[in-house]
Design a protein around this motif. Structure first.
Motif, mmCIF file in Angstrom:
data_model
loop_
_atom_site.group_PDB
_atom_site.id
_atom_site.type_symbol
_atom_site.label_atom_id
_atom_site.label_comp_id
_atom_site.label_asym_id
_atom_site.label_seq_id
_atom_site.Cartn_x
_atom_site.Cartn_y
_atom_site.Cartn_z
ATOM 1 N N LYS A 66 -23.273 22.360 44.391
ATOM 2 C CA LYS A 66 -23.208 23.694 45.198
ATOM 3 C C LYS A 66 -23.449 23.565 46.542
ATOM 4 C CE LYS A 66 -24.028 26.085 40.913
ATOM 5 N NZ LYS A 66 -22.648 26.759 40.580
ATOM 6 N N LEU A 67 -24.533 23.137 46.882
ATOM 7 C CA LEU A 67 -24.749 22.827 48.454
ATOM 8 C C LEU A 67 -23.590 22.016 49.089
ATOM 9 C CD1 LEU A 67 -28.661 22.236 47.871
ATOM 10 C CD2 LEU A 67 -27.572 24.140 49.057
ATOM 11 N N ILE A 68 -23.157 20.985 48.260
ATOM 12 C CA ILE A 68 -22.024 20.035 49.063
ATOM 13 C C ILE A 68 -20.724 21.146 49.154
ATOM 14 C CG2 ILE A 68 -20.454 18.181 48.570
ATOM 15 C CD1 ILE A 68 -23.168 16.911 47.105
ATOM 16 N N ASN A 69 -20.187 21.794 48.066
ATOM 17 C CA ASN A 69 -19.038 22.412 48.122
ATOM 18 C C ASN A 69 -19.266 23.661 49.131
ATOM 19 O OD1 ASN A 69 -18.194 20.882 46.082
ATOM 20 N ND2 ASN A 69 -18.950 22.634 44.435
ATOM 21 N N ALA A 70 -20.389 24.045 49.468
ATOM 22 C CA ALA A 70 -20.727 25.168 50.415
ATOM 23 C C ALA A 70 -20.890 24.657 51.811
ATOM 24 C CB ALA A 70 -21.879 25.948 49.825
#
Length: 335
Positions: A262-266
């Motif tokens: 999720k952090l990477i996608n954001a």
């Protein structure tokens, strides 16, 4: 007004085995000035008939039919008809303690707006309450006793969906049921938190929570673990994320990996730490896994912690406090 009107909204679907007990517990409240707006969400059993019989003998009860589909649509319809100064919700398979409405009304009258009246809950089941629900009940009640529910909101839903009451003006300010986000009860708790409502401490059991194998929270995809993480991450970004701090993810288990994605996608940069010596030095999703000792070198950290073990959490908290880090400013437990 000494005894203002309370609006109780109840969505229901195929709960005929329990609905009469639920409605009877409302009829027998010590507080008398209430209205019940019950909305049938396409029941195929005798639930609507039970509600209609009650409504025909007590004009405080109204039965409507959902024009949309699902619990959120039913809640929205019920709320559009609500006339009360105070708003509360009830689930059709649960039971109110006889003084629930009175305790909550008096609490809100004492503390005023910008507050939520809550109460302790107790699970009951014909087949016995499993350990997971017993742990959740104990944890939730410990928060409610001190009114510190929001202090651990990123762990789990801290406001039991059928056991709260607020001023209608506060409810409107928080967006009422105007959300299409599931699980809708956890989303509402986050919106209460976001709008800085305060929970009023309560040491009384005001709600009896029925557990059974086909209860929605057991069977619906909306209560799946990934849905909860989506909701937590959404509100973390909206409320907590501090661009002046360095994000640190602690934990490399299933939840840790999901949060990393999720952090990477954001497009949020982060450091990733754990205690697992087998993983330290390796790259997961092209991010190097570092030792917990690296935390001492990171300036202005803001941690998302996905370690679930309770004893490990205690040790983590002790370490973070020794580094002069503050809960819900510098670190957040996500499980």
């Amino acid at each position: 007004m000494q005894n203002p009107l309370v609006s109780i909204v109840i969505p229901f679907k195929n709960t005929e085995d329990y609905f009469l007990e639920c409605l009877s517990s409302i009829s027998q409240q010590s507080y008398l000035n209430f209205e019940v707006i019950a909305v049938d969400d396409s029941s195929t059993d005798g639930s609507k008939k039970i509600a209609t019989i009650i409504a025909n003998t007590d004009d405080r009860f109204t039965v409507l039919t959902n024009q949309g589909t699902g619990i959120i649509s039913a809640l929205q319809l019920a709320y559009r008809k609500a006339k009360g100064t105070f708003i509360t919700r009830m689930d059709a398979d649960d039971v109110m303690s006889s003084t629930r409405l009175e305790v909550m009304v008096r609490s809100l009258q004492k503390y005023g707006t910008n507050h939520i009246a809550v109460g302790k809950v107790k699970y009951f089941s014909a087949t016995g309450v499993n350990d997971g629900y017993a742990v959740y009940e104990s944890w939730l009640n410990s928060l409610t006793a001190d009114g510190k529910n929001f202090s651990e909101i990123y762990k789990e839903c801290v406001i039991p969906s059928p056991c709260w009451m607020v001023h209608k003006s506060d409810f409107d300010r928080c967006g009422a049921f105007n959300s299409e986000v599931y699980p809708e009860d956890y989303d509402l708790a986050f919106r209460f938190y976001k709008n800085h409502l305060k929970c009023i401490p309560c040491d009384q059991v005001l709600h009896l929570w029925r557990d059974y194998s086909t209860r929605t929270s057991r069977t619906s995809d909306h209560y799946a673990e990934n849905t909860f993480l989506d909701l937590k991450f959404h509100y973390f970004k909206e409320i907590e994320l501090n661009p002046k701090k360095n994000i640190v993810l602690w934990g490399a288990g299933k939840k840790g990996k999901t949060m990393a994605q999720k952090l990477i996608n954001a497009a949020i940069d982060f450091r990733w730490i754990c205690n697992n010596t087998k993983k330290i030095g390796k790259h997961i999703y092209e991010v190097e896994m570092q030792s917990v000792t690296a935390l001492k070198e990171i300036e202005n950290p803001q941690l998302i912690i996905t370690v679930a073990n309770q004893e490990d959490q205690k040790a983590i908290k002790t370490l973070l406090e020794s580094l002069h880090l503050t809960s819900y400013e510098d670190y957040y437990f996500f499980c």
